[in-house]
Design a protein around this motif. Structure first.
Motif, PDB file in Angstrom:
ATOM      1  N   UNK A 289       0.823  -1.218   0.000  1.00 22.68           N
ATOM      2  CA  UNK A 289       0.000   0.000   0.000  1.00 22.68           C
ATOM      3  C   UNK A 289       0.853   1.262   0.000  1.00 22.68           C
ATOM      4  N   UNK A 290       2.157   1.112  -0.099  1.00 24.42           N
ATOM      5  CA  UNK A 290       2.971   2.311   0.105  1.00 24.42           C
ATOM      6  C   UNK A 290       2.757   3.314  -1.019  1.00 24.42           C
ATOM      7  N   UNK A 291       2.741   4.576  -0.644  1.00 24.73           N
ATOM      8  CA  UNK A 291       2.543   5.606  -1.660  1.00 24.73           C
ATOM      9  C   UNK A 291       3.894   6.279  -1.902  1.00 24.73           C
ATOM     10  N   UNK A 292       4.103   6.729  -3.115  1.00 25.56           N
ATOM     11  CA  UNK A 292       5.376   7.373  -3.434  1.00 25.56           C
ATOM     12  C   UNK A 292       5.168   8.880  -3.540  1.00 25.56           C
ATOM     13  N   UNK A 293       6.081   9.626  -2.912  1.00 22.27           N
ATOM     14  CA  UNK A 293       6.020  11.078  -3.047  1.00 22.27           C
ATOM     15  C   UNK A 293       6.923  11.427  -4.201  1.00 22.27           C
ATOM     16  N   UNK A 294       6.351  11.927  -5.314  1.00 18.07           N
ATOM     17  CA  UNK A 294       7.166  12.207  -6.497  1.00 18.07           C
ATOM     18  C   UNK A 294       7.253  13.701  -6.727  1.00 18.07           C
ATOM     19  N   UNK A 295       8.450  14.169  -6.997  1.00 20.01           N
ATOM     20  CA  UNK A 295       8.664  15.610  -7.163  1.00 20.01           C
ATOM     21  C   UNK A 295       9.444  15.844  -8.451  1.00 20.01           C
ATOM     22  N   UNK A 296       8.953  16.804  -9.242  1.00 21.74           N
ATOM     23  CA  UNK A 296       9.726  17.153 -10.445  1.00 21.74           C
ATOM     24  C   UNK A 296      10.723  18.248 -10.081  1.00 21.74           C
TER      25      UNK A 296
END
Ligand code: SF4
Length: 374
Positions: A289-296
């Motif tokens: 269930x892990x969510x990824x924090x994605x940053x450009x």
């Protein structure tokens, strides 16, 4: 070129200074390995799997809490999904886990570099840092390593402990240097707020180390290692010529890498640059269930990062590289600042900007000044 970092989030106990993500219940190791294999397989046929993998790094946490058969499965899965042509496979281990057969098994599996978390040989300091190993185990693991099939290995040391005297540091170095380590990572103790040590400082039970003392410790480490042919090539990393670590250099030079496991970071610069982080939570990871924090990341952010990481290295940062790769042209104010610091002997500028031994001790302040003057 790309690297893969695997975060193995298990530790026997919490070291007092550590703010990495880890759990101390180790019963879920097999379940974790199965989930890690699943994460590796999730990259099948993706763009990320097209680049050749040059370095693999087992970090944590404590990778040496894995069994060799689990390491074998992980390496097999990586070979299956990625184009692995690894020049370096590093494996972090703690002295209390290491045995002769364990080292031989890892070497047979292709692990080429051992990273030993010694930190100190001093019983009092080990206790203060709440390390799981004893002084005897720290010495014993180095004996095992020197007689093992590992030609390449690194030893982690921590200096700048609040109660650590110069003599204690010299004694640690006296114990380490007869082993002729090819590589040493020496870190000054940092007090992070969410750690046991951070709480003790907050409560006023311990005074944080003084800057002058830390600077003296840095000089001692630098001098003693250098006299033995182990030269600093980054603010915390020292090696014999040709024994520099490749994996970390790829971080400093903005090469692509994938981080697998809870809390691991990834960076990928294709058409655009992204950084993302797996959620630092083993339970969510195991439940998938892990969510990824994605940053450009913008070019300016990347340039500033390159300055931050590059100025901590012996090679520094190329002025042309900043212009060509990052479209970052030094402003007049920045150039004037560099001239001033050069006159003070803190850095050198020609076609590269490099900090001197005097400058490296205040690297963070110089980098911050430089970045804010843009
Ligand atoms: S320093 Fe290493 S062994 Fe200690 S708690 Fe942190 S990750 Fe675990």
């Amino acid at each position: 070129m790309s690297g893969i970092y695997l975060h193995i989030p298990f530790c026997k106990q919490a070291c007092s200074y550590c703010d990495f993500y880890f759990v101390t219940r180790t019963s879920e190791r097999e379940h974790f390995v199965q989930q890690l294999l699943k994460e590796i397989y999730s990259y099948a046929d993706t763009q990320n799997a097209e680049e050749t993998v040059k370095t693999i790094y087992f970090g944590g946490g404590t990778p040496s809490l894995l069994e060799p058969r689990q390491v074998e499965k992980i390496l097999e899965a990586l070979e299956q999904i990625f184009q692995v042509d690894s020049r370096e496979i590093t494996f972090e281990m703690n002295p209390d886990d290491v045995t002769e057969p364990f080292l031989a098994d890892l070497r047979n599996l292709g692990v080429s570099r051992a990273s030993m978390g010694v930190q100190s040989f001093d019983p009092e300091l080990l206790k203060f840092m709440h390390r799981a190993h004893s002084s005897e185990e720290a010495l014993h693991c180095l004996e095992l390593l020197s007689n093992s099939p590992f030609e390449s290995y690194t030893v982690d040391l921590i200096y700048g402990n609040p109660n650590q005297s110069n003599e204690q540091l010299e004694t640690d170095l006296n114990k380490l240097l007869p082993f002729n380590p090819p590589h040493v990572s020496a870190y000054s103790l940092t007090i992070e707020p969410r750690t046991r040590l951070g709480k003790q400082v907050e409560l006023g039970r311990i005074a944080p180390p003084e800057d002058d003392k830390v600077a003296t410790h840095f000089d001692i480490v630098n001098k003693r290692l250098s006299e033995h042919g182990i030269k600093r090539y980054e603010v915390s990393n020292y090696s014999r010529p040709g024994c520099e670590a490749h994996h970390n250099s790829s971080y400093w030079e903005h090469e692509n890498y994938l981080g697998l496991g809870p809390g691991a970071h990834s960076f990928w610069w294709g058409e655009k640059a992204y950084r993302w982080k797996n959620e630092a939570d083993l339970r969510s990871y195991l439940r998938d269930e892990d969510s990824k924090e994605k940053e450009q990341l913008s070019l300016q952010q990347l340039a500033e990062e390159r300055l931050m990481m590059g100025l901590r290295t012996r090679l520094g940062v190329g002025v042309k590289e900043l212009e060509k790769k990052y479209d970052y042209i030094l402003t007049d104010r920045q150039q004037q600042y560099l001239v001033k610091r050069q006159q003070e002997g803190k850095l050198k500028v020609d076609n590269r900007i490099k900090l001197t031994d005097k400058g490296i001790k205040i690297a963070d302040a110089i980098i911050l000044d430089l970045v804010t003057l843009y």
